[in-house]
Every structure is written in structure tokens, then in C-alpha cells.
Design a protein around this motif. Structure first.
Motif, short mmCIF file in Angstrom:
data_model
loop_
_atom_site.label_atom_id
_atom_site.label_comp_id
_atom_site.label_asym_id
_atom_site.label_seq_id
_atom_site.Cartn_x
_atom_site.Cartn_y
_atom_site.Cartn_z
N GLU A 111 -6.94 -10.52 -13.39
CA GLU A 111 -6.06 -11.22 -13.25
C GLU A 111 -6.53 -12.92 -12.87
N THR A 112 -7.32 -12.65 -11.79
CA THR A 112 -8.10 -13.94 -11.42
C THR A 112 -8.94 -14.35 -12.62
N GLN A 113 -9.92 -13.52 -13.19
CA GLN A 113 -10.62 -13.80 -14.37
C GLN A 113 -10.08 -14.62 -15.26
N TRP A 114 -8.66 -13.91 -15.65
CA TRP A 114 -7.83 -14.59 -16.61
C TRP A 114 -7.28 -16.11 -16.33
N LEU A 115 -6.92 -16.12 -15.02
CA LEU A 115 -6.40 -17.51 -14.45
C LEU A 115 -7.54 -18.44 -14.65
N ARG A 116 -8.72 -18.08 -14.70
CA ARG A 116 -9.77 -19.02 -14.25
C ARG A 116 -10.21 -19.32 -15.90
N THR A 117 -10.09 -18.59 -17.04
CA THR A 117 -10.64 -18.67 -18.23
C THR A 117 -9.78 -18.99 -19.07
N LYS A 118 -8.45 -19.06 -19.01
CA LYS A 118 -7.44 -18.80 -20.22
C LYS A 118 -7.39 -19.90 -21.14
N HIS A 119 -7.93 -21.21 -20.52
CA HIS A 119 -8.10 -22.31 -21.35
C HIS A 119 -9.67 -22.79 -21.87
N ASP A 120 -10.32 -21.42 -21.64
CA ASP A 120 -11.73 -21.75 -21.84
C ASP A 120 -11.79 -21.83 -23.51
N THR A 121 -12.69 -22.60 -24.04
CA THR A 121 -12.85 -22.73 -25.61
C THR A 121 -14.62 -22.27 -25.71
N LYS A 122 -15.22 -22.15 -24.69
CA LYS A 122 -16.76 -22.20 -24.96
C LYS A 122 -17.32 -20.61 -24.67
N ARG A 123 -16.70 -19.76 -24.39
CA ARG A 123 -16.95 -18.24 -24.23
C ARG A 123 -16.60 -17.50 -25.40
N PRO A 124 -17.64 -17.30 -26.25
CA PRO A 124 -17.30 -16.72 -27.51
C PRO A 124 -16.54 -15.10 -27.53
N LEU A 125 -16.85 -14.37 -26.38
CA LEU A 125 -16.02 -13.28 -26.19
C LEU A 125 -14.58 -13.34 -26.02
N LEU A 126 -14.38 -14.64 -25.35
CA LEU A 126 -12.72 -14.84 -25.18
C LEU A 126 -12.02 -15.56 -26.37
N GLN A 127 -12.75 -15.82 -27.36
CA GLN A 127 -12.15 -16.60 -28.36
C GLN A 127 -11.33 -15.41 -29.44
N THR A 128 -10.38 -14.97 -28.97
CA THR A 128 -9.65 -13.89 -29.60
C THR A 128 -8.06 -13.98 -29.18
N GLN A 129 -7.35 -13.28 -29.87
CA GLN A 129 -5.94 -13.30 -29.71
C GLN A 129 -5.67 -12.80 -28.26
N ASP A 130 -6.35 -11.68 -28.01
CA ASP A 130 -5.91 -11.05 -26.72
C ASP A 130 -6.91 -11.15 -25.72
N ALA A 131 -7.29 -12.37 -25.19
CA ALA A 131 -8.51 -12.56 -24.47
C ALA A 131 -8.22 -11.97 -22.92
N LYS A 132 -7.04 -11.60 -22.58
CA LYS A 132 -7.03 -10.97 -21.23
C LYS A 132 -7.33 -9.35 -21.50
N GLY A 133 -6.82 -9.08 -22.63
CA GLY A 133 -6.99 -7.63 -22.83
C GLY A 133 -8.75 -7.46 -23.19
N LYS A 134 -9.23 -8.42 -23.60
CA LYS A 134 -10.95 -8.31 -23.64
C LYS A 134 -11.53 -8.25 -22.37
N LEU A 135 -11.03 -9.17 -21.39
CA LEU A 135 -11.43 -9.19 -20.05
C LEU A 135 -11.31 -7.90 -19.40
N GLN A 136 -10.39 -7.17 -19.81
CA GLN A 136 -10.09 -5.90 -19.38
C GLN A 136 -10.96 -4.83 -19.60
N GLU A 137 -11.02 -4.72 -20.89
CA GLU A 137 -11.94 -4.14 -21.50
C GLU A 137 -13.24 -4.25 -21.05
N LEU A 138 -13.87 -5.49 -21.06
CA LEU A 138 -15.08 -5.73 -20.44
C LEU A 138 -15.46 -5.15 -19.23
N TYR A 139 -14.43 -5.45 -18.26
CA TYR A 139 -14.45 -5.05 -16.79
C TYR A 139 -14.54 -3.59 -16.73
#
Ligand code: S3P
Length: 176
Positions: A111-139
Motif C-alpha cells: 500500500e505504501t509502495q503504491w502511494l509513493r510510486t503511483k505517479h512514477d513514469t521512470k520505473r519500467p516495471l511499473l509502466q503497466t495497467q496494473d502497477a499495484k498488482g505488479k508491486l504485490q507480485e514482486l513483493y
């Protein structure tokens, strides 16, 4: 302060949005040590942004660059090393981190990771439709890896960087 624990470098590990760079800066200031941000160092050596490296060389190309820079800095003393979130993926990196440095895991909820990164455009792994799901999966995959090489773990969800920095210093003193 520095006489109370070793001159081993201190490596900050944890997911994207854990605050590794911010806490790294605070720690470097408090301990009067040099801060190296591995992502910034990779970019400056490549003369290109991480997203460009991912694009042209793929994730493995980026990981090769990351390992090279990381392993080099792990051999130096007295550094504060802010790693990238995936630095623990390779066994060799984890081994070198835990043998050559004091590893601090900045544990952070998705949840905190998401709040801090949701507007990010520089992290390639988060440039996806479901960035929060990606954070979950990676974690899920990476949390055991962070834990396996960490000497110190601190939770970053509820505290400011300065407070976390003080807590890390207290725990560093207890290591001896
Ligand atoms: C990555 C995290 C990023 C950066 C790259 C890959 C990852 O660093 O190294 O985009 O695999 O989690 P931060 O953790 O500093 O955002």
C-alpha cells in the motif's frame, strides 16, 4: 559515531518506494559517509536512463549492469549504498551484499509502495495497467530474498526518514 560500529559499507535494500534514496541521504549525512545510489551510477555510466536500458538491452542487460556496479561498491568501505529494488534477485549479489556490507532491509507495505510510486513514469516495471498488482507480485517473490540477506530490518510505513535513520543507527550499534 563511526567508532561504535565497523567501517563496512551499509547497503539499503527493499522494494520500489521503500525510501532507499531518501533514507540513504539521511544516513550518509548522519554518519558522514559517502552515498552511492546504484541506479544513478548505472545511468551515469551508461549515459542513459534506466528505461532506455530496459528498452534496448532488456531486463537482463540492466541486471548485468546492476550487478557490476553493485559488486564494485560492495568492496569499498564506509559507503552508504542505496540499491535498486531488484538488486537481491541474483544469488551472487545477495551473497556479496551480506558478506561485504551491513544490509538494512527497509520493509514497506505494498500500500505504501503504491502511494509513493503511483505517479512514477521512470520505473519500467511499473509502466503497466496494473502497477499495484505488479508491486504485490514482486513483493511476494522478493520479500524472502530481502530477508535472507538482511542484518537489520526496519519498517518504513509509519515513520519519517530522520526517525528511520535514527532507528537504523541504534540497531547498527546493537550489532556489535
Ligand atoms: C527496480 C527498481 C528500481 C530500478 C529499476 C528496477 C526493481 O530502483 O533499479 O527500475 O526491479 O525493483 P528503485 O527500487 O530505487 O525504484
Amino acid at each position: 559515531m563511526s567508532e561504535t560500529f565497523t567501517n563496512k559499507s551499509i547497503a539499503l535494500v527493499g522494494p520500489m518506494g521503500a525510501g532507499k534514496s531518501t533514507i540513504g541521504r539521511a544516513l550518509a549525512h548522519a554518519l558522514n559517509r559517502h552515498l552511492v545510489d546504484i541506479d544513478t551510477e548505472i545511468e551515469s555510466r551508461a549515459g542513459a536512463e534506466i528505461s532506455w536500458i530496459f528498452d534496448k538491452e532488456g531486463e537482463q542487460g540492466f541486471r548485468d549492469r546492476e550487478s557490476k556496479v553493485l559488486l564494485e561498491y560492495c568492496q569499498r568501505k564506509d559507503q552508504i549504498i542505496a540499491t535498486g529494488g531488484g538488486a537481491v534477485l541474483r544469488e551472487n549479489n545477495r551473497h556479496t551484499l551480506s558478506e561485504s556490507t551491513i544490509v538494512v532491509f527497509l520493509r514497506t507495505s505494498v500500500e505504501t509502495q503504491w502511494l509513493r510510486t503511483k505517479h512514477d513514469t521512470k520505473r519500467p516495471l511499473l509502466q503497466t495497467q496494473d502497477a499495484k498488482g505488479k508491486l504485490q507480485e514482486l513483493y511476494q517473490v522478493r520479500a524472502p530474498l530481502y530477508e535472507s540477506c538482511a542484518h537489520i530490518t526496519v519498517d518504513t510505513d509509519k515513520s519519517e526518514a530522520d526517525e528511520i535513520c535514527r532507528l537504523i543507527i541504534t540497531k547498527l550499534k546493537q550489532l556489535r
